[in-house]
Design a protein around this motif. Structure first.
Motif, mmCIF file in Angstrom:
data_model
loop_
_atom_site.group_PDB
_atom_site.id
_atom_site.type_symbol
_atom_site.label_atom_id
_atom_site.label_comp_id
_atom_site.label_asym_id
_atom_site.label_seq_id
_atom_site.Cartn_x
_atom_site.Cartn_y
_atom_site.Cartn_z
ATOM 1 N N ASN A 1 0.843 -1.191 0.000
ATOM 2 C CA ASN A 1 0.000 0.000 0.000
ATOM 3 C C ASN A 1 0.879 1.243 0.000
ATOM 4 N N SER A 2 1.922 1.204 -0.818
ATOM 5 C CA SER A 2 2.973 2.211 -0.738
ATOM 6 C C SER A 2 2.580 3.555 -1.318
ATOM 7 N N GLU A 3 1.656 3.569 -2.282
ATOM 8 C CA GLU A 3 1.368 4.837 -2.939
ATOM 9 C C GLU A 3 0.284 5.644 -2.240
ATOM 10 N N ASN A 4 -0.254 5.106 -1.144
ATOM 11 C CA ASN A 4 -1.300 5.764 -0.370
ATOM 12 C C ASN A 4 -2.590 5.850 -1.180
ATOM 13 N N TRP A 5 -3.097 7.071 -1.497
ATOM 14 C CA TRP A 5 -4.387 7.201 -2.179
ATOM 15 C C TRP A 5 -5.487 6.506 -1.377
ATOM 16 N N SER A 6 -5.372 6.529 -0.060
ATOM 17 C CA SER A 6 -6.231 5.719 0.795
ATOM 18 C C SER A 6 -7.708 6.040 0.633
ATOM 19 N N LEU A 7 -8.048 7.325 0.584
ATOM 20 C CA LEU A 7 -9.452 7.703 0.467
ATOM 21 C C LEU A 7 -10.029 7.220 -0.858
ATOM 22 N N SER A 8 -9.303 7.443 -1.927
ATOM 23 C CA SER A 8 -9.785 7.041 -3.245
ATOM 24 C C SER A 8 -9.918 5.527 -3.350
ATOM 25 N N LYS A 9 -8.965 4.796 -2.792
ATOM 26 C CA LYS A 9 -9.057 3.336 -2.829
ATOM 27 C C LYS A 9 -10.325 2.856 -2.145
ATOM 28 N N THR A 10 -10.628 3.432 -0.994
ATOM 29 C CA THR A 10 -11.841 3.038 -0.282
ATOM 30 C C THR A 10 -13.072 3.207 -1.158
ATOM 31 N N LEU A 11 -13.191 4.337 -1.798
ATOM 32 C CA LEU A 11 -14.375 4.615 -2.620
ATOM 33 C C LEU A 11 -14.403 3.747 -3.874
ATOM 34 N N GLU A 12 -13.251 3.547 -4.507
ATOM 35 C CA GLU A 12 -13.211 2.722 -5.717
ATOM 36 C C GLU A 12 -13.498 1.257 -5.391
ATOM 37 N N TYR A 13 -12.911 0.739 -4.301
ATOM 38 C CA TYR A 13 -13.185 -0.640 -3.916
ATOM 39 C C TYR A 13 -14.662 -0.834 -3.596
ATOM 40 N N ALA A 14 -15.261 0.153 -2.941
ATOM 41 C CA ALA A 14 -16.678 0.029 -2.582
ATOM 42 C C ALA A 14 -17.551 -0.069 -3.820
ATOM 43 N N TYR A 15 -17.196 0.690 -4.862
ATOM 44 C CA TYR A 15 -17.997 0.591 -6.089
ATOM 45 C C TYR A 15 -17.830 -0.786 -6.731
ATOM 46 N N ASP A 16 -16.608 -1.266 -6.823
ATOM 47 C CA ASP A 16 -16.390 -2.584 -7.426
ATOM 48 C C ASP A 16 -17.087 -3.674 -6.623
ATOM 49 N N ASP A 17 -17.110 -3.542 -5.292
ATOM 50 C CA ASP A 17 -17.810 -4.519 -4.448
ATOM 51 C C ASP A 17 -19.302 -4.540 -4.760
ATOM 52 N N TYR A 18 -19.860 -3.363 -4.973
ATOM 53 C CA TYR A 18 -21.277 -3.281 -5.351
ATOM 54 C C TYR A 18 -21.522 -4.041 -6.656
ATOM 55 N N CYS A 19 -20.620 -3.901 -7.604
ATOM 56 C CA CYS A 19 -20.778 -4.602 -8.880
ATOM 57 C C CYS A 19 -20.768 -6.113 -8.667
ATOM 58 N N ILE A 20 -19.852 -6.583 -7.826
ATOM 59 C CA ILE A 20 -19.801 -8.016 -7.520
ATOM 60 C C ILE A 20 -21.113 -8.472 -6.891
ATOM 61 N N ALA A 21 -21.643 -7.666 -5.982
ATOM 62 C CA ALA A 21 -22.913 -8.018 -5.336
ATOM 63 C C ALA A 21 -24.043 -8.135 -6.346
ATOM 64 N N ARG A 22 -24.071 -7.210 -7.304
ATOM 65 C CA ARG A 22 -25.130 -7.253 -8.334
ATOM 66 C C ARG A 22 -25.060 -8.548 -9.138
ATOM 67 N N MET A 23 -23.854 -8.944 -9.499
ATOM 68 C CA MET A 23 -23.692 -10.165 -10.289
ATOM 69 C C MET A 23 -24.042 -11.398 -9.460
ATOM 70 N N ALA A 24 -23.562 -11.426 -8.218
ATOM 71 C CA ALA A 24 -23.861 -12.564 -7.352
ATOM 72 C C ALA A 24 -25.361 -12.696 -7.117
ATOM 73 N N GLU A 25 -26.027 -11.570 -6.920
ATOM 74 C CA GLU A 25 -27.473 -11.591 -6.694
ATOM 75 C C GLU A 25 -28.198 -12.201 -7.886
ATOM 76 N N LYS A 26 -27.825 -11.795 -9.077
ATOM 77 C CA LYS A 26 -28.506 -12.334 -10.257
ATOM 78 C C LYS A 26 -28.193 -13.816 -10.452
ATOM 79 N N LEU A 27 -26.981 -14.231 -10.055
ATOM 80 C CA LEU A 27 -26.616 -15.642 -10.173
ATOM 81 C C LEU A 27 -27.202 -16.484 -9.043
ATOM 82 N N GLY A 28 -27.851 -15.837 -8.076
ATOM 83 C CA GLY A 28 -28.482 -16.571 -6.995
ATOM 84 C C GLY A 28 -27.565 -16.927 -5.851
#
Length: 743
Positions: A462-489
């Motif tokens: 985690n050397s380059e920091n960008w901690s705030l942005s990483k949190t927000l970007e990871y949260a969006y990608d997690d939402y995408c995973i949830a959408r796919m998992a939900e549709k797959l049951g």
């Protein structure tokens, strides 16, 4: 601050071939004449003007010969020199790499300057031209006219010489910007054919590029200039420059046809034999122009202003420059595991600027390039199998780890939710989940532990920091995973990742009313100013990253204190100007208040006024950006093109809608730019937007009809578009009240 105003042949769906006669009429239009490849070659666009097939592996373009940020794509419009024509370039990434397999024709004696320029010629823009798939320039010092065109994997050059002792240089030694030559080789196959390779390091790590070149005339002599390459006191390879001599008559033309491959010289030879078997420049130029016309015809606009047409079709063209094909005609390609792999029945792609392009470019492809979308997803999954994680910014068979997030996930999920492709959805979900759970990668383990990435914990992962942005970007990608998992049951995975997608709340500070970095004790960083550009925020400030919650705008509104407070904050985003003496970073361009259109985190923010029932503000700002920050000039882009994202924003916005949440299946309505727009879809259907009274003044929507009936939503759905609906907008010169039901 004031607005910055200076700113292949493709396997087509059989259903496209069966489209209506109306589409056939569209194809007879020469859309290539409305493409100006010089847009973005000045100011900060970092585009190149050379020849390329749609999504082609070859990007054959002139290089000015000097390094530097302004010349990071090889070419900078204010320059006056050309030092070669190389076969690989990056479109507006801000990354200085490639410039592989560079040729330079000269007459003797040739003109040579000290390094880094070297052998070169002066040129004038008055003797230069470009269109989709074609570039031309006269080299003033030698009176040689150079023309370039391309197939998917080959570049074709036509040199028209004077009567002279002439030569063509092939330079595999020169490296610019981030690039470094590790080794190179050139050998003659026969009197008209040479082959070789160039190995290099730079942004593309351990890049291996092979080539085969055929001249249309035997060279009288071939000379090799070789030198040892040393690193840390040890010889690691050889640099080589080849000179091919010719006696030319007045007006004599010599063609130089070059195929490239990431696999082998034999692979390059197969590519050349398959795509350019003949010495016929005009044949391949006509073919690539036909290809571009087919691609560009998928969106038809009616507009009397030529500049507006050029802006639109150049933007559509730029959106089809990358990702790039990265497999040979036999399906072979070089993988991230340093092994050669082979695809069957699909094409491997590379050059994915995903932090940028997941926002609009990839959603655009789901309409006009669904077959390529399928192949891109398969490329991601193959990359996962060979590299252990999905790509972040994969390039030339490797991972650059540029930028943050794991935004191949929204591309995969969007394709799956829209029913595109035949990839294995369960394996795709497994790849998404596995990538999201690599604890040792860039703070993911910290993110899972704390619900955010702490700003004060940095290590090798985690050397380059960008901690705030990483949190927000990871949260969006997690939402995408949830959408796919939900549709797959898969309820367990869906629940886990929906919970993770709400991690954005953990960095919201109700005291400052901004997203704010936190430490591992839960304390928000002190002396935080949203105006500042800090190591905790990726290429942006607190104002610009606050809105990066595309998955839950309603939740963000609640956090902020309700619609009224959210609307006030949105207004401030566009009216709170930086101080006159503020030194803004290079990526903060195209500014309207704190809104920075020159960088991607701001791109969806204009459309958020719909969420607070003030759509006229979305319309005002969208129209302003389209008309003032996109121009038909070399300086016509206000920020890096970023492999098509800057242009895809324009394509969507000019059609009148934009994907705020790229996987949400809804497109927020903005303001249409043309009286009529038609998007021709697979299956023969046509989606139409009508705005008969639209003009620069009449940018405000008064009412909307869908298929002749009043429409009461602030968005258009993917299904409505794919059904071939007709949306009609009544336009006026004054803000209209919200025509839709409040949210």
């Amino acid at each position: 601050m004031n607005l910055i105003k200076s700113c292949c042949l493709f396997v087509v769906f059989s259903s496209f071939l069966a489209c209506t006669s109306q589409v056939s009429d569209v194809k007879s239009v020469s859309y290539t004449e409305f493409v100006n490849p010089f847009i973005g070659t000045d100011f900060t666009g970092n585009t190149y003007p050379g020849a390329q097939a749609p999504f082609g592996m070859v990007q054959l373009s002139p290089d000015n010969g000097l390094p530097g940020w302004d010349r990071i794509s090889g070419y900078f419009y204010p320059d006056s020199t050309i030092a070669g024509f190389s076969h690989t370039h990056l479109s507006g990434t801000g990354a200085g790499d490639l410039y592989d397999i560079s040729f330079m024709p000269v007459t003797l004696p040739y003109k040579e300057a000290e390094a880094p320029l070297g052998i070169h010629s002066l040129f004038s823009h008055s003797e230069e031209s470009a269109s989709a798939g074609y570039y031309q320039v006269r080299l003033k010092d030698y009176n040689i006219n150079v023309e370039l065109t391309a197939t998917e994997r080959c570049g074709i050059q036509r040199y028209t010489f004077p009567k002279a002792d002439a030569a063509v240089f092939l330079n595999l030694r020169k490296a610019m910007n981030w690039d470094f030559t590790n080794d190179s080789h050139i050998e003659a196959v026969d009197s008209v054919t040479v082959q070789g390779y160039r190995y290099s390091d730079g942004w593309a790590r351990d890049q291996r590029l092979y080539f085969r070149t055929r001249f249309s005339k035997p060279f009288a002599a071939m000379q090799l200039d070789t030198a040892a390459i040393e690193k840390e006191g040890k010889r690691i390879g050889t640099s080589v420059i080849a000179r091919f001599d010719f006696q030319t008559k007045e007006g004599e033309q010599i063609l130089v046809s070059t195929a490239i491959s990431g696999v082998s010289m034999e692979g390059a030879a197969r590519n050349l034999a398959a795509e350019v078997p003949d010495d016929d420049f005009d044949k391949y130029l006509a073919a690539v122009q036909d290809d571009w016309n087919e691609q560009l015809s998928r969106i038809e606009i009616k507009c009397d202003d030529r500049d507006e047409k050029v802006k639109f079709y150049t933007a559509l063209y730029h959106s089809m420059i990358a990702p790039t094909i990265y497999s040979d005609v036999d399906g072979a390609y070089y993988g991230p595991d340093k092994q050669v792999h082979r695809v069957e029945g699909w094409t491997n792609y590379s050059t994915f600027s995903l932090w940028d392009t997941y926002r609009a470019a990839h959603p655009l492809y789901t309409f006009i390039e669904p077959e390529r979308v399928n192949d891109m997803v398969k490329s991601f999954l193959a990359f996962f199998e060979q590299n252990g994680r999905l790509p972040v910014w994969n390039f030339q068979g490797g991972e650059t780890d540029m930028m943050i997030g794991y935004h191949s996930v929204p591309v995969i999920v969007d394709a799956y939710l829209k029913g595109i492709g035949d990839f294995d959805a369960k394996k795709a979900l497994e790849a998404c989940v596995a990538t999201a759970n690599i604890d040792s990668y860039r703070g993911i383990g910290l993110y899972k532990k704390y619900g955010y990435v702490p700003y004060n914990v940095t290590d090798q992962y985690n050397s380059e920091n960008w901690s705030l942005s990483k949190t927000l970007e990871y949260a969006y990608d997690d939402y995408c995973i949830a959408r796919m998992a939900e549709k797959l049951g898969d309820k367990e995975v869906a629940d886990e990742f929906y919970k993770r997608s709400r991690n954005y709340r953990n960095v919201y500070n109700p005291v400052s009313s901004f997203m704010q970095p936190r430490d591992d004790k839960g304390e928000f960083i002190r002396n935080f100013s949203p105006d500042d550009y800090t190591p905790h925020i990726c290429e942006s400030n607190g104002w610009q990253y606050f809105w990066s919650v595309q998955q839950d705008i309603d939740g963000l509104i609640v956090l902020t204190g309700g619609k009224e407070r959210f609307a006030q904050k949105l207004d401030s985003m566009f009216t709170y100007n930086p101080s006159a003496d503020d030194e803004l970073p290079i990526f903060s361009t195209g500014m309207i208040g704190q809104y920075a259109h020159g960088n991607e985190p701001s791109h969806h923010v204009i459309y958020l006024f719909n969420a607070v029932d003030q759509p006229w503000k979305t319309q005002k700002y969208a129209a302003r950006v389209m008309r003032e920050l996109y121009l038909n000039t070399p300086a016509g882009l206000c920020g890096n093109e970023d492999c098509g994202q800057m242009s895809a924003w324009y394509v969507f916005s000019a059609m009148g809608f934009y994907p705020v949440d790229p996987v949400g299946g809804k497109y927020e309505i903005g303001t249409p730019l043309y009286p009529e727009m038609k998007m021709h879809l697979p299956g023969g259907k046509t989606f139409t937007v009508l705005a008969p009274a639209v003009s620069k003044e009449n940018c405000y929507i008064q009412s909307v009809k869908l298929n002749g009936k009043n429409y009461d939503k602030s968005y258009i759905t993917h299904e409505q578009i794919m059904d071939g609906s007709v949306f009609e907008f009544e336009m006026g010169d004054k803000p209209g009240q919200a025509w839709y039901s409040p949210r």
